[in-house]
Design a protein around this motif. Structure first.
Motif, short mmCIF file in Angstrom:
data_model
loop_
_atom_site.label_atom_id
_atom_site.label_comp_id
_atom_site.label_asym_id
_atom_site.label_seq_id
_atom_site.Cartn_x
_atom_site.Cartn_y
_atom_site.Cartn_z
N ILE A 137 2.19 1.84 -3.54
CA ILE A 137 1.15 2.36 -4.43
C ILE A 137 0.89 3.83 -4.14
CG2 ILE A 137 -1.32 2.20 -4.98
CD1 ILE A 137 -1.00 -0.87 -4.48
N ARG A 138 0.86 4.19 -2.87
CA ARG A 138 0.54 5.55 -2.47
C ARG A 138 1.68 6.53 -2.79
NH1 ARG A 138 -0.44 4.44 2.42
NH2 ARG A 138 1.48 5.20 3.36
N THR A 139 2.92 6.16 -2.48
CA THR A 139 4.03 7.12 -2.61
C THR A 139 4.87 6.95 -3.87
OG1 THR A 139 5.63 5.72 -1.44
CG2 THR A 139 4.25 7.19 -0.10
N ARG A 140 4.91 5.74 -4.40
CA ARG A 140 5.75 5.41 -5.56
C ARG A 140 7.24 5.70 -5.33
NH1 ARG A 140 2.00 3.85 -9.02
NH2 ARG A 140 0.15 5.07 -9.42
N LYS A 141 7.66 5.66 -4.07
CA LYS A 141 9.07 5.87 -3.75
C LYS A 141 9.82 4.56 -3.97
CE LYS A 141 8.55 9.67 -0.55
NZ LYS A 141 8.81 10.17 0.81
N PRO A 167 0.82 -1.23 0.00
CA PRO A 167 0.00 0.00 0.00
C PRO A 167 0.85 1.28 0.00
CG PRO A 167 -0.83 -1.55 1.63
CD PRO A 167 0.48 -2.09 1.14
N ARG A 168 1.95 1.25 0.71
CA ARG A 168 2.83 2.42 0.75
C ARG A 168 3.47 2.66 -0.62
NH1 ARG A 168 7.00 2.66 5.47
NH2 ARG A 168 5.05 3.00 6.58
N SER A 181 8.30 -4.11 -1.73
CA SER A 181 7.08 -4.78 -2.17
C SER A 181 7.41 -5.91 -3.14
CB SER A 181 6.14 -3.79 -2.85
OG SER A 181 5.75 -2.79 -1.97
#
Length: 103
Positions: free
Chosen positions: A74-78, A71-72, A85
């Motif tokens: 997907i949200r931040t794309r960092k 989820p992180r 992931s």
């Protein structure tokens, strides 16, 4: 030989947790990194000793890591969440394959 990815991921997660803490003083990063690292380390030990539930423990650690990082990512794309992931998915798939092979 299948314990090597677990030991590698144990070190990676532990170092990542410490680095996250050092950079941002994030206690959750430290606790999560050390906890998932300990879980991977336990899995590696169980696999190395040919004990029960080693591969299953590695799948659980991969699930936890993926559950936190996907989820992180997907949200931040960092890059770091994206990399973790992908690593969690690959490691989880590898250990599921090992479980299927042994059954």
């Amino acid at each position: 030989m299948s314990q090597h990815p677990s030991y590698t991921l144990a070190g990676l997660c532990a170092v990542g947790g410490v680095a996250g803490f050092a950079r941002t003083r994030s206690i959750p990063s430290l606790v999560a990194g050390l906890s998932v690292g300990a879980l991977y380390g336990t899995a590696g030990y169980l696999i190395q000793q040919n004990r029960d539930y080693g591969h299953e423990t590695a799948v659980a650690a991969s699930t936890l890591l993926g559950g936190a990082m996907i989820p992180r990512a997907i949200r931040t794309r960092k890059p770091v969440p994206v990399a973790l992931s992908v690593i969690s998915l690959v490691a989880g798939g590898y250990y599921v394959k090992k479980i299927i092979e042994y059954n």
